[in-house]
Write an enzyme that holds these catalytic residues in place. Structure first.
Site, PDB file in Angstrom:
ATOM      1  N   HIS A 114      42.294  44.524 -30.032  1.00 32.74           N
ATOM      2  CA  HIS A 114      41.366  43.768 -29.192  1.00 32.74           C
ATOM      3  C   HIS A 114      40.139  43.349 -29.980  1.00 32.74           C
ATOM      4  CE1 HIS A 114      39.776  47.874 -29.106  1.00 32.74           C
ATOM      5  NE2 HIS A 114      38.614  47.378 -28.711  1.00 32.74           N
ATOM      6  N   ASP A 116      36.036  42.910 -28.902  1.00 30.58           N
ATOM      7  CA  ASP A 116      35.251  43.537 -27.844  1.00 30.58           C
ATOM      8  C   ASP A 116      34.830  42.554 -26.748  1.00 30.58           C
ATOM      9  OD1 ASP A 116      35.277  46.169 -28.748  1.00 30.58           O
ATOM     10  OD2 ASP A 116      33.643  45.802 -30.154  1.00 30.58           O
ATOM     11  N   HIS A 266      40.431  44.897 -33.665  1.00 34.97           N
ATOM     12  CA  HIS A 266      40.493  46.283 -34.117  1.00 34.97           C
ATOM     13  C   HIS A 266      41.198  47.152 -33.090  1.00 34.97           C
ATOM     14  CE1 HIS A 266      36.935  46.122 -31.543  1.00 34.97           C
ATOM     15  NE2 HIS A 266      37.029  47.434 -31.393  1.00 34.97           N
ATOM     16  N   ARG A 281      27.772  52.919 -30.337  1.00 31.53           N
ATOM     17  CA  ARG A 281      28.174  51.526 -30.448  1.00 31.53           C
ATOM     18  C   ARG A 281      27.025  50.615 -30.012  1.00 31.53           C
ATOM     19  NH1 ARG A 281      32.904  48.145 -27.221  1.00 31.53           N
ATOM     20  NH2 ARG A 281      31.301  48.041 -25.620  1.00 31.53           N
TER      21      ARG A 281
END
Length: 285
Positions: A114, A116, A266, A281
């Site tokens: 995917h 993000d 990723h 994150r």
């Protein structure tokens, strides 16, 4: 036993020249000679931004960052902005999201390819991850080149795909419903309905074309039969899964990765059972 990084308030300055070394022949680079716990000067910041555009994902080792400093480092590459408020965050710094698994928690979505938050019309241009607590072994992350995937397509097929539109949705994975997770997903489904996206997009800074559909969030391709849609998506996901396009990174305490959310996709490798894994994150507007 998990490995835990403790942020250090004072660290000696580094005087090494910044060095950017390729991680694989096609994707990623390791950056050395910079201490990100200290303010990054303008020349170094410009070089890092250029390296990110060139290599897609940058890796740093042995960085000692508080949550506040982590946000400052992310700001070198853009404006930190919470794209997914349903992920928990550090109380004092809401822009720092907490990605936690192990000890009974498992984020199944992270295990599919995917980019993000591509279920929103304004997905982040870049993402930063910083290792806080890790299992002794395992828990790697793998990136794949979305531009390399496009470049590997037959030109006639690539030209056809550029004419197509797909549909992205927050919950396109088909995972089994689970208590707790479903309530959050129901809120997301209601707030963020499916959106139309191009199958192929063009990077606004580099001009490179890249595959935009993902295993995690793309449900189907519009304007073609179901069989054709499934076949085209299976083909594209297969290209993205080609190891030739991949860069795999083994985390250690103090490791930092920053990637362009358009140039790469990723996935996480969950091979550490119930051991605890925690990363910070930040996503960039």
């Amino acid at each position: 036993m998990s490995l835990v990084l403790t942020a250090t308030a004072e660290r000696p300055p580094t005087f090494h020249a910044v060095e950017v070394r390729r991680h694989t022949p096609l994707l990623g680079a390791t950056v050395t000679g910079v201490d990100l716990s200290r303010e990054v000067d303008a020349a170094t910041a410009a070089r890092l931004r250029h390296a990110l555009r060139e290599h897609g994902v940058l890796f740093f080792r042995e960085q000692h960052l508080t949550p506040r400093r982590f946000l400052d480092v992310a700001s070198v590459f853009g404006e930190p902005l919470r794209h997914n408020p349903y992920i928990p965050s550090v109380q004092e710094h809401s822009g720092v999201e907490i990605i936690e698994s192990g000890a009974g928690k498992r984020i199944l979505a992270n295990e599919a390819w995917h980019a993000d938050v591509t279920w929103r019309p304004d997905p982040p241009k870049a993402t930063a991850l910083y290792a806080v607590e890790l299992p002794p072994l395992g828990g790697d992350t793998v990136w794949t080149s979305a531009t390399g995937a496009y470049a590997s397509l037959d030109p006639l097929l690539a030209a056809y795909l550029e004419t197509l539109t797909a549909v992205n949705f927050v919950d396109a994975s088909g995972h089994a419903r689970t208590p707790g997770r479903d309530e959050r997903l129901d809120e997301l489904r209601a707030k963020y309905p499916p959106i139309d996206v191009p199958v192929i997009k063009t990077h606004p800074e580099t001009g490179q074309k890249y595959v935009f559909v993902t295993e995690l969030h793309t449900t189907y391709i519009k304007g073609v039969s179901r069989t054709t849609s499934e076949s085209l998506l299976r083909l594209l996901f297969g290209v993205l899964a080609d190891p030739v396009l991949h860069a795999r990174f083994s985390w250690r305490p103090g490791s930092l990765a920053i990637w362009d959310n358009r140039l790469v996709q990723h996935r996480a490798i969950h091979d550490y059972g119930d051991q605890r894994r925690v990363l910070y994150r930040a996503t960039l507007a």
